[in-house]
Enzyme design. Structure first.
Site, PDB file in Angstrom:
ATOM      1  N   SER A  91       0.860  -1.191   0.000  1.00  0.00           N
ATOM      2  CA  SER A  91       0.000   0.000   0.000  1.00  0.00           C
ATOM      3  C   SER A  91       0.888   1.231   0.000  1.00  0.00           C
ATOM      4  CB  SER A  91      -0.929  -0.004   1.204  1.00  0.00           C
ATOM      5  OG  SER A  91      -0.174   0.121   2.368  1.00  0.00           O
ATOM      6  N   GLY A  92       0.344   2.313  -0.523  1.00  0.00           N
ATOM      7  CA  GLY A  92       1.122   3.545  -0.614  1.00  0.00           C
ATOM      8  C   GLY A  92       0.216   4.740  -0.483  1.00  0.00           C
TER       9      GLY A  92
ATOM     10  N   ASP B 236       8.058  11.345  -8.781  1.00  0.00           N
ATOM     11  CA  ASP B 236       8.130  10.585  -7.532  1.00  0.00           C
ATOM     12  C   ASP B 236       9.081   9.396  -7.689  1.00  0.00           C
ATOM     13  OD1 ASP B 236       7.590  10.101  -4.906  1.00  0.00           O
ATOM     14  OD2 ASP B 236       5.610   9.224  -5.219  1.00  0.00           O
TER      15      ASP B 236
ATOM     16  N   GLY C 141      -3.122   4.538  -2.563  1.00  0.00           N
ATOM     17  CA  GLY C 141      -4.098   3.475  -2.320  1.00  0.00           C
ATOM     18  C   GLY C 141      -3.430   2.146  -2.045  1.00  0.00           C
ATOM     19  N   THR C 142      -4.212   1.071  -2.259  1.00  0.00           N
ATOM     20  CA  THR C 142      -3.758  -0.282  -1.910  1.00  0.00           C
ATOM     21  C   THR C 142      -3.488  -1.075  -3.188  1.00  0.00           C
ATOM     22  OG1 THR C 142      -5.294  -0.068  -0.076  1.00  0.00           O
ATOM     23  CG2 THR C 142      -4.414  -2.258  -0.472  1.00  0.00           C
ATOM     24  N   VAL C 143      -2.485  -1.971  -3.122  1.00  0.00           N
ATOM     25  CA  VAL C 143      -2.150  -2.785  -4.294  1.00  0.00           C
ATOM     26  C   VAL C 143      -2.497  -4.253  -4.004  1.00  0.00           C
ATOM     27  CG1 VAL C 143      -0.334  -3.447  -5.917  1.00  0.00           C
ATOM     28  CG2 VAL C 143      -0.271  -1.192  -4.834  1.00  0.00           C
TER      29      VAL C 143
HETATM   30  N1  LIG Z   1       3.107  -3.786 -10.454  1.00  0.00           N
HETATM   31  C1  LIG Z   1       3.436  -4.229  -9.238  1.00  0.00           C
HETATM   32  N2  LIG Z   1       3.908  -5.476  -9.075  1.00  0.00           N
HETATM   33  C2  LIG Z   1       4.258  -5.940  -7.862  1.00  0.00           C
HETATM   34  N3  LIG Z   1       4.183  -5.231  -6.728  1.00  0.00           N
HETATM   35  C3  LIG Z   1       3.710  -3.972  -6.814  1.00  0.00           C
HETATM   36  C4  LIG Z   1       3.312  -3.404  -8.065  1.00  0.00           C
HETATM   37  N4  LIG Z   1       2.913  -2.129  -7.841  1.00  0.00           N
HETATM   38  C5  LIG Z   1       3.060  -1.934  -6.523  1.00  0.00           C
HETATM   39  N5  LIG Z   1       3.535  -3.024  -5.895  1.00  0.00           N
HETATM   40  C6  LIG Z   1       3.833  -3.199  -4.459  1.00  0.00           C
HETATM   41  O1  LIG Z   1       2.964  -2.391  -3.703  1.00  0.00           O
HETATM   42  C7  LIG Z   1       3.721  -1.473  -2.916  1.00  0.00           C
HETATM   43  C8  LIG Z   1       2.951  -0.178  -2.815  1.00  0.00           C
HETATM   44  O2  LIG Z   1       2.962   0.446  -4.084  1.00  0.00           O
HETATM   45  P1  LIG Z   1       2.439   1.912  -4.285  1.00  0.00           P
HETATM   46  O3  LIG Z   1       2.935   2.318  -5.628  1.00  0.00           O
HETATM   47  O4  LIG Z   1       0.989   1.971  -4.041  1.00  0.00           O
HETATM   48  O5  LIG Z   1       3.086   2.731  -3.119  1.00  0.00           O
HETATM   49  P2  LIG Z   1       4.562   3.241  -2.894  1.00  0.00           P
HETATM   50  O6  LIG Z   1       5.251   3.390  -4.214  1.00  0.00           O
HETATM   51  O7  LIG Z   1       5.215   2.331  -1.892  1.00  0.00           O
HETATM   52  O8  LIG Z   1       4.302   4.642  -2.225  1.00  0.00           O
HETATM   53  P3  LIG Z   1       3.622   5.928  -2.902  1.00  0.00           P
HETATM   54  O9  LIG Z   1       2.196   5.630  -3.124  1.00  0.00           O
HETATM   55  O10 LIG Z   1       3.839   6.978  -1.884  1.00  0.00           O
HETATM   56  O11 LIG Z   1       4.341   6.176  -4.200  1.00  0.00           O
HETATM   57  C9  LIG Z   1       5.061  -1.343  -3.616  1.00  0.00           C
HETATM   58  O12 LIG Z   1       6.082  -0.958  -2.754  1.00  0.00           O
HETATM   59  C10 LIG Z   1       5.259  -2.734  -4.168  1.00  0.00           C
HETATM   60  O13 LIG Z   1       5.816  -3.559  -3.166  1.00  0.00           O
END
Ligand SMILES: Nc1ncnc2c1ncn2[C@@H]1O[C@H](COP(=O)(O)OP(=O)(O)OP(=O)(O)O)[C@@H](O)[C@H]1O
Length: 367
Positions: A81-82, A199, A85-87
């Site tokens: 999650s970041g 970013d 939102g949530t992944v």
């Molecule tokens: N395409 C993807 N494949 C695998 N894991 C992913 C993918 N996209 C995101 N993730 C996982 O989800 C986590 C959160 O991703 P997200 O981009 O939402 O937030 P972030 O980059 O950690 O922070 P921010 O939203 O502040 O940029 C990532 O650190 C990664 O571990």
């Protein structure tokens, strides 16, 4: 006189009809082209719409069952999650999976430009960029459907959050540095219009099955701006990675991305976080600490001890490139094109007789 008036009227009518016909034909052609590139499905229950970009990964998907699977994602599928939102991990079968990012804001407060942005993002294809395969919009939330990166983020691998922790030796770190730089260069130079990432950080550099770097979240900062105005004054980016001028101007620039990439290079070299606790206690941060250590002429003190043994020449050159990217004055920083050239030159110079990195670094940096 009467005849020429009638003739003029006739010509005007013909011209109008031809204009309308050409508009209709254009619309049909554009729609056909769109259909060739996309599969779109309306979700009657939620009032949402899913659009998948056609590719070898998505061609065989049955859109209705894919939509059902997407709607069933739950907490047990969360992989991260970041800030946006949530992944979630969405597995279609044993060999095909996607990463679905749920953006907290819905499409009720968005206009058609949101979808246009996403479609432009879907057109971006590069071996160092995470592919966007589709999206889902609904009044309450939006989903972005990405290619799943099996080795997670560089941040997790480097800073120990990864479940299947991989030890990153120097060749792997160098390969990630070059790959990420090529991905950012592609956004800066080859995308029309050019894209500033805004970013760049280790959690936005994901790793594919071959530990190749893939830049993710490109275009998201602009997409998530309030009202999506594209005036780059919305505070995007992450502390520890932001270029100093950003705090004064609030303006996102390509040189700002170069600075953030410099911070990622330092993470690869030192294995430390940009705002690690060890720095905060001393009121400093990774960039200032490394610059201090280099000024004291003991750069080896900054390097990740788990790198040992390492090729000192290569490591020192990457450190020099990182420091150039981190120049406080944006005009003194190299462009991403120069950064890629400098990084590639580190390996290629072994095969080029009579040139050394000492020659190439200053030369490239004056471009
Ligand atoms: N395409 C993807 N494949 C695998 N894991 C992913 C993918 N996209 C995101 N993730 C996982 O989800 C986590 C959160 O991703 P997200 O981009 O939402 O937030 P972030 O980059 O950690 O922070 P921010 O939203 O502040 O940029 C990532 O650190 C990664 O571990």
């Amino acid at each position: 006189m009467g005849n020429s008036k009638a003739l003029l009227g006739f010509y005007i009518t013909i011209a109008c009809l031809a204009f309308i016909a050409s508009k209709i034909i254009m619309s049909i052609l554009l729609y056909k082209r769109w259909k060739r590139k996309h599969t779109s499905i309306q979700d009657i229950d939620s009032g949402g719409k899913m659009v998948m970009f056609r590719s070898t990964m998505t061609n065989f998907l049955r859109s209705d069952s894919f939509l059902k699977k997407t709607m069933k994602l739950s907490n047990k599928d969360i992989i991260g999650s970041g800030g946006y939102g949530t992944v979630y991990k969405l597995s279609v079968n044993d060999s095909i999976s996607f990463a679905v990012k749920r953006l907290n804001r819905g499409s009720a407060d968005r206009d058609r430009s949101f979808e246009r942005e996403l479609e432009a993002m879907g057109d971006i294809k590069h071996r160092n960029i995470v592919t966007l395969h589709g999206y889902y919009t609904s009044p309450h939330y939006n989903l972005l459907i990405y290619e799943l990166m099996p080795n997670g983020s560089l941040d997790a691998v480097l800073h120990g959050k990864s479940k299947n922790k991989v030890k990153l030796d120097w060749p792997s770190r160098y390969k990630i540095a070059v790959g990420a730089a090529r991905g950012i260069l592609y956004l800066h130079q080859d995308c029309i219009p050019h894209i500033i990432h805004r970013d760049i950080k280790s959690s936005n550099i994901l790793l594919d099955g071959n530990m190749e770097a893939r830049v993710s979240d490109f275009g998201l900062a602009a997409l998530m701006e309030p009202e999506n105005t594209h005036v780059s004054t919305f505070v995007a980016g992450t502390f520890g990675y932001l270029a100093p001028e950003y705090f004064d101007t609030g303006k996102a620039t390509a040189k700002g991305d170069v600075y953030s990439f410099g911070v990622v290079l330092l993470e690869l070299l030192t294995g430390r976080k940009p705002m690690g606790e060890e720095f905060l206690e001393e009121g400093t941060k990774l960039v200032t600490w490394v610059q201090g250590v280099v000024q004291e002429k003991r750069p080896e003190h900054a390097l990740d001890s788990s790198l040992d043994p390492y090729p000192a020449n290569e490591v020192n050159q990457v450190l020099s490139i990182a420091l150039l990217c981190l120049e406080p004055e944006p005009s003194k920083r190299p462009t991403m094109a120069t950064v890629v050239k400098m990084l590639e030159h580190i390996k290629s110079e072994k095969h080029v007789s009579g040139s050394s990195s000492a020659d190439i670094l200053p030369k490239l940096c004056t471009e």
